[in-house]
Design an enzyme around this catalytic site. Structure first.
Site, PDB file in Angstrom:
ATOM      1  CG  ASP A  51      14.204  41.878  49.368  1.00  0.00           C
ATOM      2  OD1 ASP A  51      15.239  41.250  49.666  1.00  0.00           O
ATOM      3  OD2 ASP A  51      13.892  42.966  49.880  1.00  0.00           O
TER       4      ASP A  51
ATOM      5  CB  SER B 135      27.745  47.142  46.282  1.00  0.00           C
ATOM      6  OG  SER B 135      27.297  48.271  45.548  1.00  0.00           O
TER       7      SER B 135
ATOM      8  CB  THR C  34      34.501  42.648  48.109  1.00  0.00           C
ATOM      9  OG1 THR C  34      35.425  43.730  48.167  1.00  0.00           O
ATOM     10  CG2 THR C  34      33.980  42.412  49.530  1.00  0.00           C
ATOM     11  CG  ASP C  35      39.732  43.980  47.215  1.00  0.00           C
ATOM     12  OD1 ASP C  35      38.678  44.552  47.588  1.00  0.00           O
ATOM     13  OD2 ASP C  35      40.607  44.570  46.543  1.00  0.00           O
ATOM     14  CD  GLU C  36      35.809  47.436  50.321  1.00  0.00           C
ATOM     15  OE1 GLU C  36      35.308  47.679  51.422  1.00  0.00           O
ATOM     16  OE2 GLU C  36      35.681  48.182  49.345  1.00  0.00           O
TER      17      GLU C  36
ATOM     18  CE1 TYR D  18      29.871  45.435  49.909  1.00  0.00           C
ATOM     19  CE2 TYR D  18      32.182  46.072  50.041  1.00  0.00           C
ATOM     20  CZ  TYR D  18      31.155  45.416  49.391  1.00  0.00           C
ATOM     21  OH  TYR D  18      31.411  44.739  48.209  1.00  0.00           O
TER      22      TYR D  18
ATOM     23  CB  ALA E 174      31.721  43.471  58.949  1.00  0.00           C
TER      24      ALA E 174
ATOM     25  CE  LYS F 136      30.029  40.796  49.020  1.00  0.00           C
ATOM     26  NZ  LYS F 136      28.940  40.349  48.078  1.00  0.00           N
TER      27      LYS F 136
ATOM     28  CG  HIS G 211      39.549  55.669  53.657  1.00  0.00           C
ATOM     29  ND1 HIS G 211      39.620  56.914  53.085  1.00  0.00           N
ATOM     30  CD2 HIS G 211      39.511  54.796  52.630  1.00  0.00           C
ATOM     31  CE1 HIS G 211      39.628  56.800  51.773  1.00  0.00           C
ATOM     32  NE2 HIS G 211      39.573  55.508  51.478  1.00  0.00           N
TER      33      HIS G 211
HETATM   34  P1  NAD Z   1      25.500  47.282  42.688  1.00  0.00           P
HETATM   35  O1  NAD Z   1      25.174  47.998  43.942  1.00  0.00           O
HETATM   36  O2  NAD Z   1      25.744  48.054  41.438  1.00  0.00           O
HETATM   37  O3  NAD Z   1      24.332  46.234  42.350  1.00  0.00           O
HETATM   38  C1  NAD Z   1      23.719  45.462  43.329  1.00  0.00           C
HETATM   39  C2  NAD Z   1      22.439  44.900  42.745  1.00  0.00           C
HETATM   40  O4  NAD Z   1      21.815  44.081  43.745  1.00  0.00           O
HETATM   41  C3  NAD Z   1      21.410  45.965  42.356  1.00  0.00           C
HETATM   42  O5  NAD Z   1      20.874  45.685  41.096  1.00  0.00           O
HETATM   43  C4  NAD Z   1      20.344  45.864  43.427  1.00  0.00           C
HETATM   44  O6  NAD Z   1      19.045  46.213  42.970  1.00  0.00           O
HETATM   45  C5  NAD Z   1      20.428  44.399  43.802  1.00  0.00           C
HETATM   46  N1  NAD Z   1      19.957  44.154  45.166  1.00  0.00           N
HETATM   47  C6  NAD Z   1      20.309  44.817  46.301  1.00  0.00           C
HETATM   48  N2  NAD Z   1      19.633  44.327  47.353  1.00  0.00           N
HETATM   49  C7  NAD Z   1      18.864  43.311  46.888  1.00  0.00           C
HETATM   50  C8  NAD Z   1      17.961  42.407  47.486  1.00  0.00           C
HETATM   51  N3  NAD Z   1      17.706  42.473  48.796  1.00  0.00           N
HETATM   52  N4  NAD Z   1      17.357  41.485  46.712  1.00  0.00           N
HETATM   53  C9  NAD Z   1      17.602  41.416  45.383  1.00  0.00           C
HETATM   54  N5  NAD Z   1      18.440  42.257  44.759  1.00  0.00           N
HETATM   55  C10 NAD Z   1      19.064  43.192  45.495  1.00  0.00           C
HETATM   56  O7  NAD Z   1      26.729  46.355  43.046  1.00  0.00           O
HETATM   57  P2  NAD Z   1      27.985  45.918  42.164  1.00  0.00           P
HETATM   58  O8  NAD Z   1      29.040  46.927  42.292  1.00  0.00           O
HETATM   59  O9  NAD Z   1      27.519  45.500  40.821  1.00  0.00           O
HETATM   60  O10 NAD Z   1      28.460  44.630  42.995  1.00  0.00           O
HETATM   61  C11 NAD Z   1      27.899  43.354  42.721  1.00  0.00           C
HETATM   62  C12 NAD Z   1      28.534  42.328  43.646  1.00  0.00           C
HETATM   63  O11 NAD Z   1      29.935  42.303  43.453  1.00  0.00           O
HETATM   64  C13 NAD Z   1      28.310  42.627  45.137  1.00  0.00           C
HETATM   65  O12 NAD Z   1      28.105  41.401  45.794  1.00  0.00           O
HETATM   66  C14 NAD Z   1      29.612  43.275  45.577  1.00  0.00           C
HETATM   67  O13 NAD Z   1      29.848  43.038  46.943  1.00  0.00           O
HETATM   68  C15 NAD Z   1      30.602  42.549  44.681  1.00  0.00           C
HETATM   69  N6  NAD Z   1      31.838  43.285  44.362  1.00  0.00           N
HETATM   70  C16 NAD Z   1      31.772  44.561  43.850  1.00  0.00           C
HETATM   71  C17 NAD Z   1      32.952  45.210  43.486  1.00  0.00           C
HETATM   72  C18 NAD Z   1      32.936  46.602  42.904  1.00  0.00           C
HETATM   73  O14 NAD Z   1      33.999  47.192  42.713  1.00  0.00           O
HETATM   74  N7  NAD Z   1      31.796  47.171  42.560  1.00  0.00           N
HETATM   75  C19 NAD Z   1      34.182  44.576  43.665  1.00  0.00           C
HETATM   76  C20 NAD Z   1      34.197  43.278  44.212  1.00  0.00           C
HETATM   77  C21 NAD Z   1      33.021  42.642  44.536  1.00  0.00           C
HETATM   78  O1  DAU Z   2      37.570  46.637  46.659  1.00  0.00           O
HETATM   79  C1  DAU Z   2      36.346  46.211  46.164  1.00  0.00           C
HETATM   80  C2  DAU Z   2      35.276  47.167  46.598  1.00  0.00           C
HETATM   81  O2  DAU Z   2      35.468  48.359  45.849  1.00  0.00           O
HETATM   82  C3  DAU Z   2      33.860  46.632  46.395  1.00  0.00           C
HETATM   83  O3  DAU Z   2      33.669  45.513  47.209  1.00  0.00           O
HETATM   84  C4  DAU Z   2      32.824  47.705  46.735  1.00  0.00           C
HETATM   85  O4  DAU Z   2      31.527  47.227  46.437  1.00  0.00           O
HETATM   86  C5  DAU Z   2      33.113  48.928  45.907  1.00  0.00           C
HETATM   87  O5  DAU Z   2      32.228  49.960  46.288  1.00  0.00           O
HETATM   88  C6  DAU Z   2      34.559  49.392  46.093  1.00  0.00           C
HETATM   89  O6  DAU Z   2      34.773  49.927  47.421  1.00  0.00           O
HETATM   90  P1  DAU Z   2      35.643  51.250  47.671  1.00  0.00           P
HETATM   91  O7  DAU Z   2      35.246  51.841  48.945  1.00  0.00           O
HETATM   92  O8  DAU Z   2      37.092  50.985  47.441  1.00  0.00           O
HETATM   93  O9  DAU Z   2      35.115  52.122  46.395  1.00  0.00           O
HETATM   94  P2  DAU Z   2      34.721  53.668  46.269  1.00  0.00           P
HETATM   95  O10 DAU Z   2      34.525  53.932  44.816  1.00  0.00           O
HETATM   96  O11 DAU Z   2      33.639  54.040  47.204  1.00  0.00           O
HETATM   97  O12 DAU Z   2      36.042  54.410  46.738  1.00  0.00           O
HETATM   98  C7  DAU Z   2      37.290  54.200  46.089  1.00  0.00           C
HETATM   99  C8  DAU Z   2      38.329  55.048  46.820  1.00  0.00           C
HETATM  100  O13 DAU Z   2      38.037  56.436  46.581  1.00  0.00           O
HETATM  101  C9  DAU Z   2      38.307  54.866  48.324  1.00  0.00           C
HETATM  102  O14 DAU Z   2      39.646  54.980  48.819  1.00  0.00           O
HETATM  103  C10 DAU Z   2      37.482  56.050  48.834  1.00  0.00           C
HETATM  104  C11 DAU Z   2      37.790  57.139  47.816  1.00  0.00           C
HETATM  105  N1  DAU Z   2      36.687  58.097  47.574  1.00  0.00           N
HETATM  106  C12 DAU Z   2      35.455  57.615  47.254  1.00  0.00           C
HETATM  107  C13 DAU Z   2      34.389  58.463  47.043  1.00  0.00           C
HETATM  108  C14 DAU Z   2      33.024  57.930  46.711  1.00  0.00           C
HETATM  109  C15 DAU Z   2      36.919  59.462  47.654  1.00  0.00           C
HETATM  110  O15 DAU Z   2      38.056  59.909  47.930  1.00  0.00           O
HETATM  111  N2  DAU Z   2      35.877  60.318  47.457  1.00  0.00           N
HETATM  112  C16 DAU Z   2      34.611  59.874  47.153  1.00  0.00           C
HETATM  113  O16 DAU Z   2      33.684  60.713  47.004  1.00  0.00           O
END
Ligand code: NAD
Ligand code: DAU
Length: 350
Positions: free
Chosen positions: A62, A88, A133-135, A158, A160, A162, A292
């Site tokens: 961890d 995430s 992330t772009d968020e 989330y 905030a 990041k 949202h």
């Molecule tokens: P994910 O949730 O699929 O994976 C996160 C991983 O981190 C998991 O394997 C989890 O076990 C591990 N983890 C969580 N807490 C932990 C801890 N305390 N110690 C060690 N490991 C821990 O996430 P993802 O979608 O693969 O995102 C990865 C990174 O990219 C994140 O930092 C996220 O903010 C960033 N990101 C994600 C997206 C997206 O669309 N998914 C977009 C932009 C940036």
């Molecule tokens: O922009 C990058 C981010 O994208 C990453 O940093 C995050 O880790 C990743 O989770 C993602 O965030 P979003 O909130 O954009 O992703 P999500 O897939 O949760 O949702 C995408 C869009 O779809 C969002 O506008 C919310 C909507 N949604 C999502 C879910 C899960 C729905 O309408 N219904 C749903 O059940």
């Protein structure tokens, strides 16, 4: 020549597993250490194909555990870190914000401190690469794009958390000279994504003939990038990025949620041999996500111009590959959607 020790945190998650695979297979001159706590989102099944490679080691742990992390850095003297471990999912951050502060803020600080303590300001050829992330930029209106100089304006717990982590990384750069790079990416999709995020959740629901819960009016916009293109961008930034810089990564690929869901339904119907319109009948408009963000869209011209990276996979191609992966990996999907997932689903979509 000694191998470089590269630590990848969160490597058992969605994006992390693609980054680990790419680095293990491409760079035998690196030893890749994958540090992951294996939370609900981490899954070693994502890495079965590389688990026995000689340049790969998995470490369960961890990032918030200070003693453990300090000892790990002292033992392995990681030359470079790619930090992806995080909580995430935005919806979970609304339910339990503190968990996001712990992992995303405190965890990042623990890593920064351990990295700093390891090198006592002698950071030559060292790198702390923070994946964000772009968020963090908040929301856009109908027009405009996020650039690297857009002011931070996060709206969810989330984003905030990041944003806070990004600030600490930059602060350690300014204050202690810690060599860092940050990249901020848009929405990823592809194989191994946990089915709590829009695309895999909806694929799984279509397979199980369950409702497709579209939040609000469905007119929210995201910029989608195929995860393997993100992994390649991370490779490029890791090797060619300039210390202290930020790079925005995006797909030049904006979709309103409802249009994306309609395309997904159509492709699923084609692949499952359903009558046209079958999956779309499952679309159900549900209560909106609080706070949202209306629209995200990335200006990725800096990474394109300065480092030569552009996405290679079109959305139609990427979605097609993604659906095929889930259809061919139903065991993976079944394994991650039992037990705790069912409890989460009931609570989130009650
Ligand atoms: P994910 O949730 O699929 O994976 C996160 C991983 O981190 C998991 O394997 C989890 O076990 C591990 N983890 C969580 N807490 C932990 C801890 N305390 N110690 C060690 N490991 C821990 O996430 P993802 O979608 O693969 O995102 C990865 C990174 O990219 C994140 O930092 C996220 O903010 C960033 N990101 C994600 C997206 C997206 O669309 N998914 C977009 C932009 C940036
Ligand atoms: O922009 C990058 C981010 O994208 C990453 O940093 C995050 O880790 C990743 O989770 C993602 O965030 P979003 O909130 O954009 O992703 P999500 O897939 O949760 O949702 C995408 C869009 O779809 C969002 O506008 C919310 C909507 N949604 C999502 C879910 C899960 C729905 O309408 N219904 C749903 O059940």
């Amino acid at each position: 020549m000694n191998k470089q020790n590269v630590l990848i945190t969160g490597g058992a998650g969605f994006i992390g597993s693609h980054v680990v695979r790419l680095f293990v297979n491409t760079y035998p001159e690196y030893h890749i250490y994958n540090l992951d706590a294996l939370t609900y989102a981490g899954n070693l099944e994502n890495l079965i194909d590389v688990q026995d490679q000689p340049n790969y080691t998995f470490i369960k742990g961890d990032i918030t555990n200070e003693d453990f992390i300090n000892e790990l850095f002292q033992t392995h003297k990681f030359d470079k870190v790619i930090h992806l471990a995080a909580e995430s999912h935005v919806d979970r951050s609304i339910e339990d914000p503190l968990a996001f502060v712990k992992t995303n803020v405190i965890g990042t600080m623990v890593l920064l401190n351990a990295f700093k303590a390891c090198y006592h300001s002698n950071f030559e050829n060292k790198l702390f690469y923070h994946i964000s992330t772009d968020e963090v930029y908040g929301t856009l209106g109908e027009t405009g794009l996020f650039t690297e100089t857009t002011a931070y304006d996060p709206n969810s717990p989330y984003s905030a958390s990041k944003a806070s982590a990004d600030h600490f990384v930059r602060a350690y750069g300014e204050t202690y000279g810690l060599p860092y790079i940050i990249s901020n990416c848009s929405n990823n999709y592809g194989a191994y994504q946990f089915p709590e995020k829009l695309i895999p959740l909806f694929i799984n629901n279509i397979l199980n003939k369950k409702e497709l819960p579209v939040y609000g009016d469905g007119n929210y916009t995201r910029d989608w990038l195929f995860v393997e293109d993100h992994a390649k961008a991370i490779d490029v930034v890791f090797h060619k990025g300039v210390l202290g810089e930020t790079y925005n990564i995006g797909g030049f690929n904006e979709w309103k949620n409802i249009d994306l869901v309609s395309l997904l339904c159509k492709q699923m119907d084609d692949k499952l041999g359903n009558k046209e319109g079958t999956s779309a009948q499952l679309i159900t408009y549900v209560k909106d996500r609080p706070g949202h963000d209306l629209r995200y869209a990335i200006d990725a011209s800096k990474i394109k111009k300065e480092l030569g990276w552009t996405p290679t996979v079109t959305f139609e191609e990427g979605l097609d590959k993604t659906i095929d992966w889930y259809l061919n990996n139903k065991d993976w999907l079944n394994n991650v959607t039992t037990g705790a997932y069912q409890d989460y689903y009931k609570k989130q979509y009650k």
